[in-house]
Design a protein around this motif. Structure first.
Motif, PDB file in Angstrom:
ATOM      1  N   UNK A 264       0.834  -1.191   0.000  1.00 54.97           N
ATOM      2  CA  UNK A 264       0.000   0.000   0.000  1.00 54.97           C
ATOM      3  C   UNK A 264       0.878   1.254   0.000  1.00 54.97           C
ATOM      4  N   UNK A 265       0.315   2.329  -0.519  1.00 57.36           N
ATOM      5  CA  UNK A 265       0.990   3.631  -0.461  1.00 57.36           C
ATOM      6  C   UNK A 265       0.029   4.653   0.135  1.00 57.36           C
ATOM      7  N   UNK A 266       0.514   5.384   1.137  1.00 55.28           N
ATOM      8  CA  UNK A 266      -0.243   6.493   1.708  1.00 55.28           C
ATOM      9  C   UNK A 266       0.099   7.756   0.927  1.00 55.28           C
ATOM     10  N   UNK A 267      -0.881   8.371   0.331  1.00 53.18           N
ATOM     11  CA  UNK A 267      -0.696   9.612  -0.419  1.00 53.18           C
ATOM     12  C   UNK A 267      -1.199  10.769   0.431  1.00 53.18           C
ATOM     13  N   UNK A 268      -0.392  11.799   0.577  1.00 51.92           N
ATOM     14  CA  UNK A 268      -0.819  12.958   1.365  1.00 51.92           C
ATOM     15  C   UNK A 268      -0.408  14.237   0.649  1.00 51.92           C
ATOM     16  N   UNK A 269      -1.202  15.243   0.862  1.00 51.62           N
ATOM     17  CA  UNK A 269      -0.875  16.548   0.272  1.00 51.62           C
ATOM     18  C   UNK A 269       0.474  17.003   0.809  1.00 51.62           C
ATOM     19  N   UNK A 270       1.355  17.415  -0.071  1.00 50.29           N
ATOM     20  CA  UNK A 270       2.705  17.784   0.340  1.00 50.29           C
ATOM     21  C   UNK A 270       2.691  19.062   1.165  1.00 50.29           C
ATOM     22  N   UNK A 271       3.441  19.033   2.257  1.00 49.31           N
ATOM     23  CA  UNK A 271       3.626  20.235   3.064  1.00 49.31           C
ATOM     24  C   UNK A 271       5.119  20.523   3.245  1.00 49.31           C
ATOM     25  N   UNK A 272       5.931  20.055   2.284  1.00 44.27           N
ATOM     26  CA  UNK A 272       7.373  20.271   2.366  1.00 44.27           C
ATOM     27  C   UNK A 272       7.705  21.749   2.230  1.00 44.27           C
ATOM     28  N   UNK A 273       8.682  22.190   2.999  1.00 45.12           N
ATOM     29  CA  UNK A 273       9.195  23.555   2.898  1.00 45.12           C
ATOM     30  C   UNK A 273      10.589  23.482   2.290  1.00 45.12           C
ATOM     31  N   UNK A 274      10.749  24.036   1.108  1.00 45.67           N
ATOM     32  CA  UNK A 274      12.025  23.975   0.395  1.00 45.67           C
ATOM     33  C   UNK A 274      12.567  25.380   0.206  1.00 45.67           C
ATOM     34  N   UNK A 275      13.880  25.526   0.383  1.00 47.26           N
ATOM     35  CA  UNK A 275      14.519  26.827   0.223  1.00 47.26           C
ATOM     36  C   UNK A 275      14.900  27.052  -1.234  1.00 47.26           C
ATOM     37  N   UNK A 276      14.905  28.312  -1.640  1.00 44.73           N
ATOM     38  CA  UNK A 276      15.384  28.677  -2.958  1.00 44.73           C
ATOM     39  C   UNK A 276      14.429  28.270  -4.062  1.00 44.73           C
ATOM     40  N   UNK A 277      14.809  28.556  -5.308  1.00 43.59           N
ATOM     41  CA  UNK A 277      13.966  28.175  -6.440  1.00 43.59           C
ATOM     42  C   UNK A 277      13.788  26.651  -6.479  1.00 43.59           C
ATOM     43  N   UNK A 278      12.564  26.209  -6.656  1.00 43.56           N
ATOM     44  CA  UNK A 278      12.305  24.772  -6.657  1.00 43.56           C
ATOM     45  C   UNK A 278      10.938  24.501  -7.271  1.00 43.56           C
ATOM     46  N   UNK A 279      10.765  23.266  -7.701  1.00 42.56           N
ATOM     47  CA  UNK A 279       9.451  22.789  -8.132  1.00 42.56           C
ATOM     48  C   UNK A 279       8.893  21.967  -6.981  1.00 42.56           C
ATOM     49  N   UNK A 280       7.890  22.492  -6.320  1.00 43.37           N
ATOM     50  CA  UNK A 280       7.353  21.815  -5.139  1.00 43.37           C
ATOM     51  C   UNK A 280       6.470  20.647  -5.558  1.00 43.37           C
ATOM     52  N   UNK A 281       6.635  19.492  -4.913  1.00 41.53           N
ATOM     53  CA  UNK A 281       5.743  18.370  -5.218  1.00 41.53           C
ATOM     54  C   UNK A 281       4.331  18.652  -4.722  1.00 41.53           C
ATOM     55  N   UNK A 282       3.356  18.056  -5.398  1.00 41.00           N
ATOM     56  CA  UNK A 282       1.967  18.211  -4.979  1.00 41.00           C
ATOM     57  C   UNK A 282       1.586  17.181  -3.932  1.00 41.00           C
ATOM     58  N   UNK A 283       2.163  15.984  -4.053  1.00 46.14           N
ATOM     59  CA  UNK A 283       1.775  14.862  -3.200  1.00 46.14           C
ATOM     60  C   UNK A 283       3.015  14.077  -2.800  1.00 46.14           C
ATOM     61  N   UNK A 284       3.036  13.583  -1.575  1.00 46.85           N
ATOM     62  CA  UNK A 284       4.081  12.690  -1.100  1.00 46.85           C
ATOM     63  C   UNK A 284       3.463  11.309  -0.902  1.00 46.85           C
ATOM     64  N   UNK A 285       4.080  10.298  -1.504  1.00 45.40           N
ATOM     65  CA  UNK A 285       3.627   8.921  -1.322  1.00 45.40           C
ATOM     66  C   UNK A 285       4.569   8.189  -0.391  1.00 45.40           C
ATOM     67  N   UNK A 286       4.022   7.507   0.603  1.00 41.66           N
ATOM     68  CA  UNK A 286       4.837   6.804   1.596  1.00 41.66           C
ATOM     69  C   UNK A 286       4.504   5.319   1.592  1.00 41.66           C
TER      70      UNK A 286
END
Length: 370
Positions: A264-286
């Protein structure tokens, strides 16, 4: 100094691209040998905080005319005790004469004899410093005639650019270490993670996820990779990613990736905080596998953290694996009464109120990472 397009193409751009090579800067070194007509060249990179028994990174390059000659014996060269590399002024080009020991005639004669045996009659040394994070030494050698002024100017010209590349290399090495630390801890407890964009494309996957899952064709850094799933499962993944991307923080969904493996994979809305220019993910799968730590190491950790004896720690660890107090004690050669007496001492020392509380505390502690 005027920079030519050939300088950009042959020296400066390979310094940038070569940061990701292993070892770094192979194309840069080959082009530098060709530009300066060196017979041999080597680059030694020593990272700060490296253990004493870790060999430095050494890149050795030869001109085509010396391709069949054995590589330079770095240990032998180091034994000559030339001018101490640590006392060389960064980004200044040194000639071979400046590296020799003229204060001691016998040592000087020995140095010259060994260097001649190694085919180094003329040389240039350049030290590069990365502000305490690393040091590098670039050495060019010739056998029949000295380097031209143009060759020496080329070394001086590339010195600040090589220093900038070395600083970037050190920063990337620190980032790789941070990544390895996180991946190692997660892998020890059977966790793998994947970052998805809103369309369900894989933006990044850690080592454990790469091991557990199958991805579409392409290298691990290819933009637009997707998980190889059954068509219906793939559509569900895409739908979940699209829905979670526009959901409130904390939203999640569970998806069965592989029924055969019960994966199984748990999908959750991404809440990652990244510094500098970046493409933020929409979802994190665990992903989470059932994985047990090294029992002997876990027992030692439990004993050290909670002040338990070896027997008490072994009993406590067995309880976290789902065994009852009596069953765990029997495996340790304890009677029922002794096992229960041990458990009372364990609860007292760990500050827990019973078996369930003990399991919670130990599984939330350091033992699973042992």
């Amino acid at each position: 100094m005027t920079f030519l397009s050939a300088d950009q193409r042959e020296l400066f751009l390979p310094l940038i691209d070569g940061i990701h090579d292993n070892p770094p800067w192979g194309a840069f070194m080959r082009n530098l040998v060709a530009r300066t007509y060196a017979r041999r060249a080597f680059l030694v990179v020593v990272l700060a905080n490296a253990p004493a028994d870790q060999a430095p990174t050494v890149l050795h390059v030869t001109a085509p005319r010396a391709a069949n000659e054995p590589p330079l014996d770095m240990m032998r060269l180091d034994s000559l005790r030339l001018h101490p590399h640590s006392r060389m002024r960064p980004e200044r080009v040194y000639s071979l004469d400046e590296m020799l020991d003229y204060d001691r005639p016998e040592q000087l004669a020995h140095q010259r004899a060994v260097l001649e045996e190694m085919g180094i009659r003329y040389g240039r040394w350049l030290r590069i410093s990365a502000r305490g994070a690393a040091d590098a030494w670039l050495v060019l050698a010739r056998e029949r005639e000295d380097f031209t002024g143009s060759a020496v100017s080329t070394m001086s010209m590339i010195a600040p650019h090589l220093a900038a590349a070395l600083r970037t290399f050190c920063a990337l090495a620190a980032q790789r270490l941070q990544t390895a630390l996180a991946e190692d801890s997660l892998a020890r407890i059977g966790v793998g993670q994947v970052a998805f964009d809103v369309a369900g494309h894989v933006m990044a996957a850690d080592r454990e996820a790469e091991r557990l899952l199958t991805f579409s064709a392409g290298s691990s850094t290819t933009v637009g990779r997707k998980l190889q799933l059954l068509p219906e499962t793939g559509r569900q993944l895409e739908a979940h990613c699209a829905a979670l991307a526009s959901s409130p923080e904390g939203a999640c969904a569970a998806l069965l990736l592989d029924e055969r493996r019960d994966l199984w994979m748990l999908l959750r809305k991404s809440d990652l905080t990244l510094d500098g220019p970046h493409a933020a993910p929409a979802v994190i799968g665990t992903l989470r596998l059932e994985r047990y730590e090294n029992s002997a190491a876990a027992i030692r950790t439990i004993a050290a953290v909670h002040g338990l004896s070896a027997r008490e720690a072994a009993l406590a660890h067995a309880i976290t694996l789902g065994e009852s107090i009596v069953e765990a004690g029997r495996c340790l050669g304890l009677t029922t009464e002794t096992s229960r007496n041990y458990s009372k001492r364990i609860y007292a020392k760990t500050g827990t109120s019973g078996q369930a509380d003990l399991v919670r505390k130990l599984l939330n502690g350091l033992a699973p990472f042992s």
